[in-house]
Write a protein that holds these residues in place. Structure first.
Motif, PDB file in Angstrom:
ATOM      1  N   VAL A   1      10.370  -8.510   6.129  1.00 24.32           N
ATOM      2  CA  VAL A   1      10.752  -9.367   7.245  1.00 24.32           C
ATOM      3  C   VAL A   1       9.621  -9.289   8.269  1.00 24.32           C
ATOM      4  O   VAL A   1       9.061  -8.225   8.509  1.00 24.32           O
ATOM      5  N   SER A   2       9.300 -10.402   8.862  1.00 31.31           N
ATOM      6  CA  SER A   2       8.243 -10.444   9.868  1.00 31.31           C
ATOM      7  C   SER A   2       8.519  -9.429  10.976  1.00 31.31           C
ATOM      8  O   SER A   2       9.652  -9.286  11.432  1.00 31.31           O
ATOM      9  N   THR A   3       7.487  -8.712  11.394  1.00 35.95           N
ATOM     10  CA  THR A   3       7.651  -7.666  12.393  1.00 35.95           C
ATOM     11  C   THR A   3       7.851  -8.257  13.776  1.00 35.95           C
ATOM     12  O   THR A   3       7.066  -9.081  14.232  1.00 35.95           O
ATOM     13  N   THR A   4       8.919  -7.825  14.425  1.00 38.01           N
ATOM     14  CA  THR A   4       9.161  -8.176  15.816  1.00 38.01           C
ATOM     15  C   THR A   4       8.904  -6.910  16.604  1.00 38.01           C
ATOM     16  O   THR A   4       9.509  -5.888  16.323  1.00 38.01           O
ATOM     17  N   GLY A   5       8.007  -6.958  17.571  1.00 33.04           N
ATOM     18  CA  GLY A   5       7.648  -5.732  18.287  1.00 33.04           C
ATOM     19  C   GLY A   5       6.589  -5.000  17.501  1.00 33.04           C
ATOM     20  O   GLY A   5       5.501  -5.518  17.291  1.00 33.04           O
ATOM     21  N   PHE A   6       6.925  -3.778  17.041  1.00 33.51           N
ATOM     22  CA  PHE A   6       5.951  -3.051  16.235  1.00 33.51           C
ATOM     23  C   PHE A   6       6.659  -2.140  15.253  1.00 33.51           C
ATOM     24  O   PHE A   6       7.845  -1.848  15.376  1.00 33.51           O
ATOM     25  N   SER A   7       5.913  -1.708  14.249  1.00 30.17           N
ATOM     26  CA  SER A   7       6.409  -0.713  13.302  1.00 30.17           C
ATOM     27  C   SER A   7       5.260   0.232  12.983  1.00 30.17           C
ATOM     28  O   SER A   7       4.089  -0.120  13.165  1.00 30.17           O
ATOM     29  N   ILE A   8       5.595   1.413  12.525  1.00 35.21           N
ATOM     30  CA  ILE A   8       4.578   2.409  12.194  1.00 35.21           C
ATOM     31  C   ILE A   8       4.786   2.845  10.754  1.00 35.21           C
ATOM     32  O   ILE A   8       5.906   3.135  10.339  1.00 35.21           O
ATOM     33  N   LYS A   9       3.701   2.864  10.002  1.00 32.96           N
ATOM     34  CA  LYS A   9       3.741   3.318   8.612  1.00 32.96           C
ATOM     35  C   LYS A   9       2.642   4.355   8.402  1.00 32.96           C
ATOM     36  O   LYS A   9       1.524   4.164   8.873  1.00 32.96           O
ATOM     37  N   ALA A  10       2.971   5.405   7.671  1.00 34.26           N
ATOM     38  CA  ALA A  10       1.963   6.357   7.218  1.00 34.26           C
ATOM     39  C   ALA A  10       1.523   5.891   5.838  1.00 34.26           C
ATOM     40  O   ALA A  10       2.322   5.867   4.900  1.00 34.26           O
ATOM     41  N   VAL A  11       0.274   5.481   5.731  1.00 29.68           N
ATOM     42  CA  VAL A  11      -0.249   4.956   4.475  1.00 29.68           C
ATOM     43  C   VAL A  11      -1.128   6.037   3.845  1.00 29.68           C
ATOM     44  O   VAL A  11      -2.207   6.337   4.366  1.00 29.68           O
ATOM     45  N   PRO A  12      -0.660   6.632   2.741  1.00 34.53           N
ATOM     46  CA  PRO A  12      -1.405   7.744   2.136  1.00 34.53           C
ATOM     47  C   PRO A  12      -2.523   7.263   1.204  1.00 34.53           C
ATOM     48  O   PRO A  12      -2.326   6.352   0.404  1.00 34.53           O
ATOM     49  N   PHE A  13      -3.672   7.868   1.357  1.00 28.57           N
ATOM     50  CA  PHE A  13      -4.785   7.671   0.436  1.00 28.57           C
ATOM     51  C   PHE A  13      -5.207   9.052  -0.038  1.00 28.57           C
ATOM     52  O   PHE A  13      -4.828  10.062   0.548  1.00 28.57           O
ATOM     53  N   GLN A  14      -6.004   9.101  -1.077  1.00 26.07           N
ATOM     54  CA  GLN A  14      -6.393  10.380  -1.651  1.00 26.07           C
ATOM     55  C   GLN A  14      -7.137  11.260  -0.643  1.00 26.07           C
ATOM     56  O   GLN A  14      -6.929  12.459  -0.591  1.00 26.07           O
TER      57      GLN A  14
ATOM     58  N   LEU B   1       0.828  -1.212   0.000  1.00 27.22           N
ATOM     59  CA  LEU B   1       0.000   0.000   0.000  1.00 27.22           C
ATOM     60  C   LEU B   1       0.863   1.264   0.000  1.00 27.22           C
ATOM     61  O   LEU B   1       0.431   2.305  -0.488  1.00 27.22           O
ATOM     62  N   CYS B   2       2.059   1.173   0.559  1.00 32.86           N
ATOM     63  CA  CYS B   2       2.982   2.312   0.601  1.00 32.86           C
ATOM     64  C   CYS B   2       3.899   2.317  -0.627  1.00 32.86           C
ATOM     65  O   CYS B   2       4.897   3.044  -0.648  1.00 32.86           O
ATOM     66  N   SER B   3       3.592   1.486  -1.611  1.00 33.18           N
ATOM     67  CA  SER B   3       4.385   1.369  -2.841  1.00 33.18           C
ATOM     68  C   SER B   3       5.816   0.925  -2.583  1.00 33.18           C
ATOM     69  O   SER B   3       6.730   1.281  -3.320  1.00 33.18           O
ATOM     70  N   GLU B   4       6.010   0.171  -1.523  1.00 32.73           N
ATOM     71  CA  GLU B   4       7.324  -0.407  -1.240  1.00 32.73           C
ATOM     72  C   GLU B   4       7.345  -1.826  -1.803  1.00 32.73           C
ATOM     73  O   GLU B   4       6.305  -2.456  -1.930  1.00 32.73           O
ATOM     74  N   SER B   5       8.517  -2.314  -2.098  1.00 33.18           N
ATOM     75  CA  SER B   5       8.645  -3.669  -2.616  1.00 33.18           C
ATOM     76  C   SER B   5       8.407  -4.679  -1.493  1.00 33.18           C
ATOM     77  O   SER B   5       9.078  -4.635  -0.468  1.00 33.18           O
TER      78      SER B   5
ATOM     79  N   ALA C   1      -7.327  10.635   2.881  1.00 33.66           N
ATOM     80  CA  ALA C   1      -6.895  10.513   4.283  1.00 33.66           C
ATOM     81  C   ALA C   1      -5.493   9.910   4.338  1.00 33.66           C
ATOM     82  O   ALA C   1      -5.023   9.310   3.373  1.00 33.66           O
ATOM     83  N   ILE C   2      -4.876  10.079   5.492  1.00 32.66           N
ATOM     84  CA  ILE C   2      -3.611   9.420   5.769  1.00 32.66           C
ATOM     85  C   ILE C   2      -3.842   8.511   6.964  1.00 32.66           C
ATOM     86  O   ILE C   2      -4.359   8.947   7.994  1.00 32.66           O
ATOM     87  N   LEU C   3      -3.481   7.256   6.820  1.00 33.06           N
ATOM     88  CA  LEU C   3      -3.645   6.298   7.906  1.00 33.06           C
ATOM     89  C   LEU C   3      -2.285   6.040   8.544  1.00 33.06           C
ATOM     90  O   LEU C   3      -1.361   5.570   7.878  1.00 33.06           O
ATOM     91  N   ASN C   4      -2.153   6.398   9.800  1.00 32.55           N
ATOM     92  CA  ASN C   4      -0.942   6.109  10.562  1.00 32.55           C
ATOM     93  C   ASN C   4      -1.156   4.761  11.228  1.00 32.55           C
ATOM     94  O   ASN C   4      -1.882   4.655  12.213  1.00 32.55           O
ATOM     95  N   VAL C   5      -0.539   3.744  10.646  1.00 33.61           N
ATOM     96  CA  VAL C   5      -0.809   2.368  11.064  1.00 33.61           C
ATOM     97  C   VAL C   5       0.319   1.846  11.939  1.00 33.61           C
ATOM     98  O   VAL C   5       1.468   1.806  11.529  1.00 33.61           O
ATOM     99  N   LYS C   6      -0.055   1.479  13.151  1.00 34.09           N
ATOM    100  CA  LYS C   6       0.877   0.852  14.093  1.00 34.09           C
ATOM    101  C   LYS C   6       0.674  -0.654  13.955  1.00 34.09           C
ATOM    102  O   LYS C   6      -0.335  -1.200  14.384  1.00 34.09           O
ATOM    103  N   GLU C   7       1.640  -1.297  13.297  1.00 32.09           N
ATOM    104  CA  GLU C   7       1.547  -2.736  13.083  1.00 32.09           C
ATOM    105  C   GLU C   7       2.247  -3.460  14.224  1.00 32.09           C
ATOM    106  O   GLU C   7       3.400  -3.183  14.521  1.00 32.09           O
ATOM    107  N   LEU C   8       1.518  -4.370  14.858  1.00 31.72           N
ATOM    108  CA  LEU C   8       2.068  -5.114  15.991  1.00 31.72           C
ATOM    109  C   LEU C   8       2.438  -6.525  15.546  1.00 31.72           C
ATOM    110  O   LEU C   8       1.659  -7.180  14.846  1.00 31.72           O
ATOM    111  N   GLY C   9       3.608  -6.987  15.944  1.00 30.17           N
ATOM    112  CA  GLY C   9       4.047  -8.343  15.605  1.00 30.17           C
ATOM    113  C   GLY C   9       3.066  -9.375  16.131  1.00 30.17           C
ATOM    114  O   GLY C   9       2.418  -9.175  17.155  1.00 30.17           O
TER     115      GLY C   9
END
Length: 189
Positions: free
Chosen positions: A46-59, A37-41, A61-69
């Protein structure tokens, strides 16, 4: 006049930002879907250990997604990251083993009933629909007992795979609509 037309309109209206939490078992495809969704390859995911945050842009809205392992030893800490969330993305592997599907079902039930999440919109993604063993959305809905459990809640269950980005983006558009509705409700109160 061309310069005036370009510069005097002011900045474009700000897109609303929403803070979401993304949960699901290890291997369900959370990181791959968000990366795509972020146009990354998704090749080097790699599987998330802990958490990561991505800003996912849409026309709209912007979704700030906190992905939890989703590993066993991390899931018990998920609830510590729920605070401030405005919506939930739950990703499940629709082609997983019965044991993993049962674990995913229990985790989804816990999330739907958690005090910090129970009033929030849920986007439930039945991922890996491109695999032969994938269960249909109807099978997932029945197995996860979503009708009785989520009655009165705002939730969307959608099939998805990395092969169909249009469908994935449409699922997120539906979630953004639910988030906007929740915003309007808050303004009316």
């Amino acid at each position: 006049t061309c310069f005036r037309a370009l510069c005097c309109k002011g900045p474009p209206p700000a897109r609303p930002e929403y803070d979401l939490v993304c949960i699901g078992l290890t291997g369900s495809g959370k990181t791959s879907l968000l990366s795509k969704l972020c146009s990354e390859s998704p090749e080097n995911v790699v599987s998330t250990t802990g958490f990561s945050i991505k800003a996912v842009p849409f026309q709209n809205a912007i979704l700030n997604v906190k992905e939890l392992g989703g590993a066993d030893n991390i899931r018990k800490y998920w609830s510590r990251y729920y605070q401030g969330s405005q919506g939930v993305i739950f990703v499940l592997d629709s082609a997983s083993s019965e044991d993993d599907l049962e674990t995913a079902r229990n985790e989804l039930h816990s999330a739907l009933q958690h005090p910090q999440l129970c009033t929030l919109p849920f986007l439930i993604l039945a991922n890996h629909q491109d695999k032969p063993a994938a269960r249909s959305v109807q099978e997932v809905k029945k197995y996860f007992e979503l009708e009785p459990l989520a009655r009165g809640k705002r939730w969307i269950l959608q099939p998805c795979s990395l092969d169909d980005m249009d469908a994935l983006k449409e699922s997120f558009s539906q979630l953004i609509n639910l988030l906007e509705e929740k915003d309007h409700e808050a303004v009316r109160m």
